[in-house]
Enzyme design. Structure first.
Site, PDB file in Angstrom:
ATOM      1  N   HIS A 157       0.839  -1.204   0.000  1.00  0.00           N
ATOM      2  CA  HIS A 157       0.000   0.000   0.000  1.00  0.00           C
ATOM      3  C   HIS A 157       0.872   1.251   0.000  1.00  0.00           C
ATOM      4  O   HIS A 157       1.907   1.308   0.680  1.00  0.00           O
ATOM      5  CB  HIS A 157      -0.888   0.050   1.246  1.00  0.00           C
ATOM      6  CG  HIS A 157      -2.033  -0.897   1.212  1.00  0.00           C
ATOM      7  ND1 HIS A 157      -3.256  -0.567   0.673  1.00  0.00           N
ATOM      8  CD2 HIS A 157      -2.144  -2.173   1.640  1.00  0.00           C
ATOM      9  CE1 HIS A 157      -4.069  -1.602   0.777  1.00  0.00           C
ATOM     10  NE2 HIS A 157      -3.418  -2.588   1.367  1.00  0.00           N
ATOM     11  N   GLU A 206      -7.474   0.036  -6.077  1.00  0.00           N
ATOM     12  CA  GLU A 206      -6.997  -1.273  -5.635  1.00  0.00           C
ATOM     13  C   GLU A 206      -6.195  -1.977  -6.738  1.00  0.00           C
ATOM     14  O   GLU A 206      -6.593  -1.977  -7.905  1.00  0.00           O
ATOM     15  CB  GLU A 206      -8.172  -2.168  -5.232  1.00  0.00           C
ATOM     16  CG  GLU A 206      -8.759  -1.851  -3.884  1.00  0.00           C
ATOM     17  CD  GLU A 206      -9.547  -3.019  -3.321  1.00  0.00           C
ATOM     18  OE1 GLU A 206      -8.968  -4.116  -3.199  1.00  0.00           O
ATOM     19  OE2 GLU A 206     -10.740  -2.830  -3.020  1.00  0.00           O
ATOM     20  N   CYS A 215     -12.087  -0.398   0.969  1.00  0.00           N
ATOM     21  CA  CYS A 215     -10.941  -1.302   0.983  1.00  0.00           C
ATOM     22  C   CYS A 215     -10.449  -1.392   2.420  1.00  0.00           C
ATOM     23  O   CYS A 215      -9.921  -0.416   2.960  1.00  0.00           O
ATOM     24  CB  CYS A 215      -9.836  -0.793   0.060  1.00  0.00           C
ATOM     25  SG  CYS A 215      -8.330  -1.801   0.090  1.00  0.00           S
ATOM     26  N   GLY A 218      -6.711  -1.152   2.790  1.00  0.00           N
ATOM     27  CA  GLY A 218      -6.344   0.229   2.473  1.00  0.00           C
ATOM     28  C   GLY A 218      -6.615   1.166   3.634  1.00  0.00           C
ATOM     29  O   GLY A 218      -5.852   2.100   3.886  1.00  0.00           O
TER      30      GLY A 218
END
Length: 276
Positions: A157, A206, A215, A218
């Protein structure tokens, strides 16, 4: 081969779930992508197959993105699958095993579920990045957005912090950022607007899926990266297009995620017809 399936979602982040615990299912990446297609298949953000977990867990959750690639973590799906197993067993605590590790999930009041998504990994090798660097400040920019922070929550991420999320053309810049050479395994790209020390807005591009309504991993990365920057405390509500998750980055490094789950519908699919 005709199989029952369940369509579930967490805050609109939706999943097609098949049960392969009793008999392994012949689900190739191409077939998973065909099922996930919103025009020619059932359609979903992630395709989930339940498998026998082995000792120490209640279920193994295999996750595939709409492009057929395998994902290591999915927070919203973790809560959904835990709710299924809890309904089967009558227990309020379930351990969901993934390729990224074991994730304990517990039932709370008001239809909420809290998942321990494990520790955030902050080293550049852990994300992973293409070369050694400080993960708190990446030398990466697209247009008006720049200087993201990165971490791994079982998948890579990067989080950009912006003044006004509504002005960020996420759909335009997301694909290029996902595939930037800095990310050898590609990356999930978050765009966060800090609203208060305990609240932020978040939109995620994503990896392998594109724009989604929510998400979970996330949101985990967003609170970790925001707290590392001194922008929020260790507990914050993360508001995404599909709704809110309550996030906490504990002092031991583990990230807790609390949110709802839902079943949209159930049905059957012809696996041979969706051969990819």
């Amino acid at each position: 081969m005709t199989l029952p399936f369940r369509k579930m979602h967490g805050l609109g982040n939706d999943f097609v779930v098949l049960d392969g615990r009793a008999t392994p299912l012949p689900v190739t990446p191409a077939r998973a992508a065909a099922i996930a297609d919103r025009h020619f298949g059932i359609g979903c953000d992630q395709f989930i197959v339940l498998e026998a977990p082995g000792e120490g867990a209640d279920v193994f959750m295999r996750i595939r993105n709409p492009d057929g690639s395998e994902a290591g973590a999915c927070g919203n799906a973790t809560r959904c699958i835990a709710s299924l197993v809890a309904a089967e067993t009558g227990r309020d605590r379930v351990v969901v095993r993934t390729i990224a590790g074991d994730l304990p999930v517990e039932r709370l009041e008001d239809g909420l579920w809290r998942a321990d998504m494990g520790p955030a990994r902050l080293g550049w090798q852990d994300v992973p990045l293409a070369r050694a660097m400080d993960t708190l400040h990446l030398p990466l920019a697209r247009g008006a957005v720049a200087d993201p922070a990165a971490c791994s929550m079982g998948n890579p991420h990067a989080t950009f912090f912006v003044r006004d999320l509504d002005l960020v053309p996420v759909a335009e810049i997301g694909p290029g950022l996902e595939h930037d050479p800095l990310f050898p395994q590609r990356a999930n790209i978050g765009f966060a607007e800090i609203l208060a020390p305990d609240r932020m807005r978040l939109v995620i591009w994503e990896r392998g899926a594109g724009l989604t309504l929510a998400c979970g991993s996330g949101a985990c990365a967003a609170i970790v990266n925001a707290h590392r920057r001194g922008l929020v405390g260790r507990r914050a509500t993360v508001t995404m297009p599909g709704g809110d998750l309550l996030m906490e980055w504990r002092a031991d490094g583990h990230v807790l995620m609390t949110g709802p789950v839902a079943t949209a519908f159930t049905g059957t699919l012809d696996l041979d017809a969706l051969a990819g």
